[in-house]
Design a protein around this motif. Structure first.
Motif, mmCIF file in Angstrom:
data_model
loop_
_atom_site.group_PDB
_atom_site.id
_atom_site.type_symbol
_atom_site.label_atom_id
_atom_site.label_comp_id
_atom_site.label_asym_id
_atom_site.label_seq_id
_atom_site.Cartn_x
_atom_site.Cartn_y
_atom_site.Cartn_z
ATOM 1 N N UNK A 1 15.292 -7.193 4.337
ATOM 2 C CA UNK A 1 15.409 -7.796 3.008
ATOM 3 C C UNK A 1 14.050 -8.210 2.434
ATOM 4 N N UNK A 2 13.211 -8.856 3.235
ATOM 5 C CA UNK A 2 11.912 -9.312 2.734
ATOM 6 C C UNK A 2 11.034 -8.127 2.338
ATOM 7 N N UNK A 3 11.081 -7.068 3.134
ATOM 8 C CA UNK A 3 10.296 -5.870 2.828
ATOM 9 C C UNK A 3 10.788 -5.229 1.542
ATOM 10 N N UNK A 4 12.079 -5.190 1.371
ATOM 11 C CA UNK A 4 12.659 -4.605 0.150
ATOM 12 C C UNK A 4 12.170 -5.366 -1.082
ATOM 13 N N UNK A 5 12.167 -6.683 -1.009
ATOM 14 C CA UNK A 5 11.715 -7.485 -2.152
ATOM 15 C C UNK A 5 10.241 -7.201 -2.470
ATOM 16 N N UNK A 6 9.416 -7.148 -1.445
ATOM 17 C CA UNK A 6 7.988 -6.889 -1.663
ATOM 18 C C UNK A 6 7.771 -5.493 -2.251
ATOM 19 N N UNK B 1 9.917 -3.671 -3.990
ATOM 20 C CA UNK B 1 10.499 -3.602 -5.335
ATOM 21 C C UNK B 1 9.591 -4.263 -6.370
ATOM 22 N N UNK B 2 8.786 -5.218 -5.914
ATOM 23 C CA UNK B 2 7.845 -5.878 -6.825
ATOM 24 C C UNK B 2 6.688 -4.956 -7.208
ATOM 25 N N UNK B 3 6.410 -3.948 -6.392
ATOM 26 C CA UNK B 3 5.343 -2.993 -6.690
ATOM 27 C C UNK B 3 5.840 -1.884 -7.603
ATOM 28 N N UNK B 4 7.009 -1.356 -7.294
ATOM 29 C CA UNK B 4 7.622 -0.288 -8.087
ATOM 30 C C UNK B 4 9.121 -0.331 -7.821
ATOM 31 N N UNK B 5 9.957 -0.106 -8.838
ATOM 32 C CA UNK B 5 11.407 -0.155 -8.601
ATOM 33 C C UNK B 5 11.833 0.753 -7.448
ATOM 34 N N UNK B 6 12.586 0.179 -6.527
ATOM 35 C CA UNK B 6 13.191 0.937 -5.436
ATOM 36 C C UNK B 6 14.611 1.283 -5.863
ATOM 37 N N UNK B 7 14.930 2.571 -5.849
ATOM 38 C CA UNK B 7 16.242 3.013 -6.311
ATOM 39 C C UNK B 7 17.298 2.966 -5.223
ATOM 40 N N UNK C 1 0.837 -1.207 0.000
ATOM 41 C CA UNK C 1 0.000 0.000 0.000
ATOM 42 C C UNK C 1 0.871 1.255 0.000
ATOM 43 N N UNK C 2 1.895 1.262 0.839
ATOM 44 C CA UNK C 2 2.761 2.438 0.934
ATOM 45 C C UNK C 2 3.462 2.716 -0.387
ATOM 46 N N UNK C 3 4.091 1.704 -0.949
ATOM 47 C CA UNK C 3 4.841 1.914 -2.192
ATOM 48 C C UNK C 3 3.891 2.165 -3.352
ATOM 49 N N UNK C 4 2.716 1.578 -3.305
ATOM 50 C CA UNK C 4 1.721 1.876 -4.333
ATOM 51 C C UNK C 4 1.364 3.350 -4.348
#
Length: 331
Positions: free
Chosen positions: A163-168, A170-176, A139-142
């Protein structure tokens, strides 16, 4: 230049938090002069957050009257030089109780306030300051991705995420970029988080790469710190731990003398050597320390030197934060 995902920035950034809080009384004129000198030296990444200026120590209630002060200072400093700057700011810790927030409505509210205080029409790199345990990261990254689509934000980042949060995310929108503490005396991210970022092509922006100034050797006792200095509340600066950790600085000082540099420059150069996707943001509010830090970015270290530097800090006494704030980290 280095890359944070697809975002290109100078080899080293400037952390601006201390210009407005945490490390004693600030001087706006000197702080703005420091930012201008940074730009002159090729430092492009300026790091701030909406909460900076509104808190004095980790875990403390925010001083609502001060929230946004650092963004406003940075905004004044970059006026007329916007095209030279990569502006990075963060949201999510500005509520009085310092509870992380990541709900979509709050994200949209926070960005408008930051844009106004910074005096810009877009933010180059927008971070969630700490992960909200009560809101799915999707929701946040969306919501953050919608800001990119609207042109209010260019690139997205997370701070102190696991790490798990980063993967989730990044799957919504590229994390730079991931901003996390990383230095000779804080190496928590090396086991799982840093490898995850390398795998996904995410840059790392280490904050406090000088161990909150401890690794420079300029702080010789807790008495050197102002009464309102946040470090007085950090376990590693507690009297017994401080004395034990001084051995790290002594070892660094001996190695630095062999190279004709300062202990801080050696410690900062070690961070630079962790990868081309690593862009540390040492914080300072004084021009002379800025210039010293920038010089460290060009210091070349060989494999044996890197091993010797790491051996100087085999163990650190004390946690990096009090327990109530540490529980928000790397989640």
């Amino acid at each position: 230049m280095r890359s944070l995902g697809e975002l290109r920035v100078g080899n080293q950034g400037l952390g601006c938090m201390g210009m407005s809080q945490s490390y004693g009384v600030g001087d706006e004129a000197e702080s703005i002069a420091t930012i201008h000198r940074a730009l002159d030296l090729g430092v492009t990444l300026l790091d701030t957050a909406d909460v900076y200026g509104g808190a004095t120590r980790p875990g403390a209630p925010a001083d609502v009257s001060g929230v946004g002060a650092n963004e406003e200072l940075v905004g004044r400093a970059i006026r007329g030089r916007r095209d030279e700057v990569v502006v990075a700011t963060k949201f999510g810790l500005a509520d009085p109780d310092r509870k992380p927030r990541g709900d979509a409505a709050y994200v949209k509210q926070a960005v408008e306030a930051s844009l106004r205080r910074l005096g810009v029409d877009h933010i180059d790199l927008y971070y969630q300051h700490r992960v909200d345990p009560d809101v799915p990261i999707e929701e946040t990254v969306g919501a953050m991705a919608e800001l990119v689509a609207e042109g209010k934000v260019r690139y997205l980042g997370l701070s102190e995420a696991g790490a798990a949060t980063i993967r989730r995310a990044h799957a919504v929108h590229p994390i730079s970029a991931l901003q996390s503490e990383w230095s000779l005396w804080t190496r928590d991210i090396e086991a799982e988080i840093a490898p995850t970022c390398r795998e996904l092509g995410i840059g790392i922006v280490p904050f406090s790469p000088l161990g909150r100034g401890f690794l420079t050797g300029r702080v010789t006792s807790v008495a050197d710190l102002a009464e309102d200095d946040m470090r007085r509340n950090l376990p590693r600066f507690a009297e017994d731990n401080f004395a034990r950790n001084t051995a790290i600085v002594d070892a660094l000082r001996a190695l630095a003398a062999e190279r004709g540099v300062t202990p801080g420059q050696l410690a900062l150069a070690w961070v630079h050597h962790q990868g081309e996707h690593v862009v540390p943001i040492p914080g300072t509010k004084r021009v002379k320390y800025l210039e010293e830090n920038v010089a460290a970015a060009s210091l070349e270290l060989g494999a044996e030197e890197l091993r010797a530097i790491e051996a100087a800090a085999p163990a650190v006494a004390g946690e990096r934060y009090p327990a109530e704030f540490l529980k928000l980290s790397n989640k």
